[in-house]
Design a protein around this motif. Structure first.
Motif, mmCIF file in Angstrom:
data_model
loop_
_atom_site.group_PDB
_atom_site.id
_atom_site.type_symbol
_atom_site.label_atom_id
_atom_site.label_comp_id
_atom_site.label_asym_id
_atom_site.label_seq_id
_atom_site.Cartn_x
_atom_site.Cartn_y
_atom_site.Cartn_z
ATOM 1 N N ARG A 197 71.316 -82.395 51.575
ATOM 2 C CA ARG A 197 71.484 -82.127 52.989
ATOM 3 C C ARG A 197 72.015 -80.721 53.251
ATOM 4 O O ARG A 197 71.808 -80.152 54.307
ATOM 5 C CB ARG A 197 72.437 -83.161 53.611
ATOM 6 C CG ARG A 197 71.830 -84.539 53.694
ATOM 7 C CD ARG A 197 72.604 -85.376 54.713
ATOM 8 N NE ARG A 197 73.993 -85.537 54.339
ATOM 9 C CZ ARG A 197 74.446 -86.545 53.581
ATOM 10 N NH1 ARG A 197 73.603 -87.443 53.112
ATOM 11 N NH2 ARG A 197 75.728 -86.636 53.304
ATOM 12 N N THR A 246 71.127 -77.988 51.779
ATOM 13 C CA THR A 246 70.140 -76.914 51.645
ATOM 14 C C THR A 246 68.784 -77.268 52.245
ATOM 15 O O THR A 246 67.876 -76.446 52.227
ATOM 16 C CB THR A 246 69.936 -76.565 50.157
ATOM 17 O OG1 THR A 246 69.570 -77.762 49.457
ATOM 18 C CG2 THR A 246 71.205 -76.024 49.551
ATOM 19 N N SER A 247 68.632 -78.511 52.754
ATOM 20 C CA SER A 247 67.334 -78.915 53.266
ATOM 21 C C SER A 247 67.120 -78.427 54.694
ATOM 22 O O SER A 247 68.055 -78.115 55.407
ATOM 23 C CB SER A 247 67.205 -80.441 53.212
ATOM 24 O OG SER A 247 68.174 -81.030 54.048
ATOM 25 N N GLY A 248 65.864 -78.420 55.092
ATOM 26 C CA GLY A 248 65.554 -78.056 56.474
ATOM 27 C C GLY A 248 65.372 -76.570 56.648
ATOM 28 O O GLY A 248 65.888 -75.761 55.885
ATOM 29 N N PRO A 255 65.817 -73.191 59.133
ATOM 30 C CA PRO A 255 66.586 -72.735 60.281
ATOM 31 C C PRO A 255 65.672 -72.487 61.474
ATOM 32 O O PRO A 255 64.503 -72.150 61.331
ATOM 33 C CB PRO A 255 67.217 -71.414 59.799
ATOM 34 C CG PRO A 255 66.295 -70.945 58.734
ATOM 35 C CD PRO A 255 65.753 -72.170 58.072
ATOM 36 N N ASP A 289 74.648 -72.798 52.150
ATOM 37 C CA ASP A 289 75.429 -73.466 53.195
ATOM 38 C C ASP A 289 74.746 -73.411 54.561
ATOM 39 O O ASP A 289 75.417 -73.493 55.592
ATOM 40 C CB ASP A 289 76.806 -72.804 53.330
ATOM 41 C CG ASP A 289 77.820 -73.406 52.374
ATOM 42 O OD1 ASP A 289 77.459 -74.327 51.629
ATOM 43 O OD2 ASP A 289 78.974 -72.950 52.374
ATOM 44 N N ALA A 327 72.899 -75.465 56.384
ATOM 45 C CA ALA A 327 73.091 -76.613 57.269
ATOM 46 C C ALA A 327 74.522 -76.680 57.791
ATOM 47 O O ALA A 327 74.754 -76.968 58.967
ATOM 48 C CB ALA A 327 72.730 -77.909 56.538
ATOM 49 N N ARG A 338 75.288 -73.954 60.435
ATOM 50 C CA ARG A 338 74.774 -74.201 61.783
ATOM 51 C C ARG A 338 75.827 -74.874 62.659
ATOM 52 O O ARG A 338 75.774 -74.766 63.885
ATOM 53 C CB ARG A 338 73.523 -75.068 61.716
ATOM 54 C CG ARG A 338 72.308 -74.342 61.191
ATOM 55 C CD ARG A 338 71.114 -75.253 61.157
ATOM 56 N NE ARG A 338 70.042 -74.642 60.368
ATOM 57 C CZ ARG A 338 69.107 -75.339 59.742
ATOM 58 N NH1 ARG A 338 69.125 -76.653 59.793
ATOM 59 N NH2 ARG A 338 68.166 -74.719 59.053
ATOM 60 N N ALA A 348 71.844 -69.091 59.515
ATOM 61 C CA ALA A 348 72.063 -70.270 60.355
ATOM 62 C C ALA A 348 71.380 -70.132 61.710
ATOM 63 O O ALA A 348 70.870 -71.107 62.269
ATOM 64 C CB ALA A 348 73.562 -70.508 60.538
ATOM 65 N N PHE A 356 79.333 -83.189 56.218
ATOM 66 C CA PHE A 356 78.512 -83.088 55.020
ATOM 67 C C PHE A 356 79.272 -83.469 53.752
ATOM 68 O O PHE A 356 78.863 -83.153 52.641
ATOM 69 C CB PHE A 356 77.942 -81.676 54.897
ATOM 70 C CG PHE A 356 76.851 -81.399 55.887
ATOM 71 C CD1 PHE A 356 75.556 -81.790 55.622
ATOM 72 C CD2 PHE A 356 77.125 -80.785 57.094
ATOM 73 C CE1 PHE A 356 74.542 -81.546 56.534
ATOM 74 C CE2 PHE A 356 76.130 -80.535 58.013
ATOM 75 C CZ PHE A 356 74.822 -80.924 57.733
#
Length: 336
Positions: free
Chosen positions: A5, A7-9, A11, A98, A100, A103, A112, A238
């Motif tokens: 979680r 590092t996923s996703g 920006p 970092d 996620a 943000r 972010a 997190f």
């Protein structure tokens, strides 16, 4: 998983470039400045300059008169370039791992906010990391070892599988190990050898340098303890088990304040006991006693329910950290 979680996703690309938002060097440079975390840039620059001055002042007179001051200045500028490259490598790597969390805690940072893409962040980190090692190697083994050790510790601090920032003890050890021990002793020894090539590295380091090192180590512990207080919300979400998440903001705030008080108390004690023969004792006692009083006054004005006030006090702590690299060399220059 918690690590996934982190590092996923992707920006949100708030400042993506395209027909309606063309590339701007000015905007890119502003983002790069934010990416470099300016307070750490200031800290690195001041510490390097202070230790260069102390190496000059604490060099025996017979050797000092043989050295052109421009030689020292050139060495300081040359050492600053790879040091700043390493600095950006360390803080940039931390932001890459970092995104996620940032943000929530630091949405203004380029990764972010989307001002920088992840690939751009990786290119900046890789390029400056490589430049730091190459440029430091060209100036001798002591500077290279100082830069390389700092980068290695910064890497294991942020990057899985170790990601030592998750553990309060190891996170603090990383921060004061770099800022306190490696930077102070490494830079001083490098500049001492520039001024006195016949000197033996790591030998005959004067008590004033050890005192500054102890001060910075203890101060860095306080910074490491305090830095997670403003980030409580994101770290808790997190499952990053910082000391603040485990013990609460109020306890950690008081602990940090106690460590800072101990820090100034140690410096005052060493000065009053006459263990720093090359400093001006009255100057050091008055300035450090005054700063200790100011610290206590400022701490009573902090409302721990207001994140803006916590962040402001954290910035104040960093200013005290910077100020030491001005006051202590001045105390050495004035002399007893």
């Amino acid at each position: 998983m918690a690590r996934d979680r982190l590092t996923s996703g992707k920006p949100q690309r708030l400042h993506h470039y395209g027909p309606h938002n063309p590339f701007s060097w000015r905007r890119w440079l502003r983002s790069l400045w934010a990416f470099s975390r300016p307070h750490t840039i200031v800290g690195t620059t001041l510490s390097l300059g202070a230790l260069g001055v102390m190496a000059w002042v604490l060099t025996p007179d017979t050797a000092r008169v043989l050295v052109n001051p421009l030689t020292l200045f050139g060495a300081m500028v040359a050492a600053l370039v790879p040091s700043l490259c390493a600095n950006v490598y360390i803080v940039g790597l931390n932001q890459l791992t970092d995104i996620a969390i940032d943000r929530i805690n630091k949405p203004h940072l380029p990764l972010a906010s989307g001002a920088f893409s992840v690939s751009m962040g990786r290119w900046i980190v890789a390029a400056l990391g490589g430049a730091a090692l190459v440029l430091a190697a060209l100036q001798g083994p002591i500077l290279w070892l100082t830069v390389a050790l700092s980068m290695a510790i910064g890497t294991v601090y942020s990057v899985p599988p170790l990601r030592l920032k998750r553990f309060p003890f190891w996170a603090a050890l990383c921060i004061f190990g770099v800022r306190g021990v490696i930077v102070n002793l490494g830079f001083f020894t490098h500049f001492r050898q520039v001024l006195s090539p016949e000197s033996i590295p790591w030998q005959a380091i004067p008590p004033e340098v050890w005192a500054l090192t102890v001060f910075v180590v203890v101060f860095s512990i306080a910074i490491a303890i305090f830095k997670d207080i403003p980030d409580l919300e994101g770290d808790r979400r997190f499952q990053v088990r910082t000391l603040t998440v485990r013990l609460g903001a109020r306890y950690v705030f008081r602990l940090s304040l106690g460590v800072l008080t101990l820090c100034y108390g140690l410096m005052l004690g060493l000065t009053l006991l006459g263990l720093l023969p090359s400093v001006q004792p009255v100057f050091l006692v008055v300035t450090h006693g005054g700063l200790l009083g100011l610290l206590g006054w400022m701490s009573r004005r902090v409302n721990l329910q207001e994140k803006s006030q916590i962040t402001h006090f954290y910035q104040f702590i960093w200013r005290l950290f910077f100020l030491e690299y001005v006051l202590f060399p001045l105390a050495c220059m004035v002399g007893p």
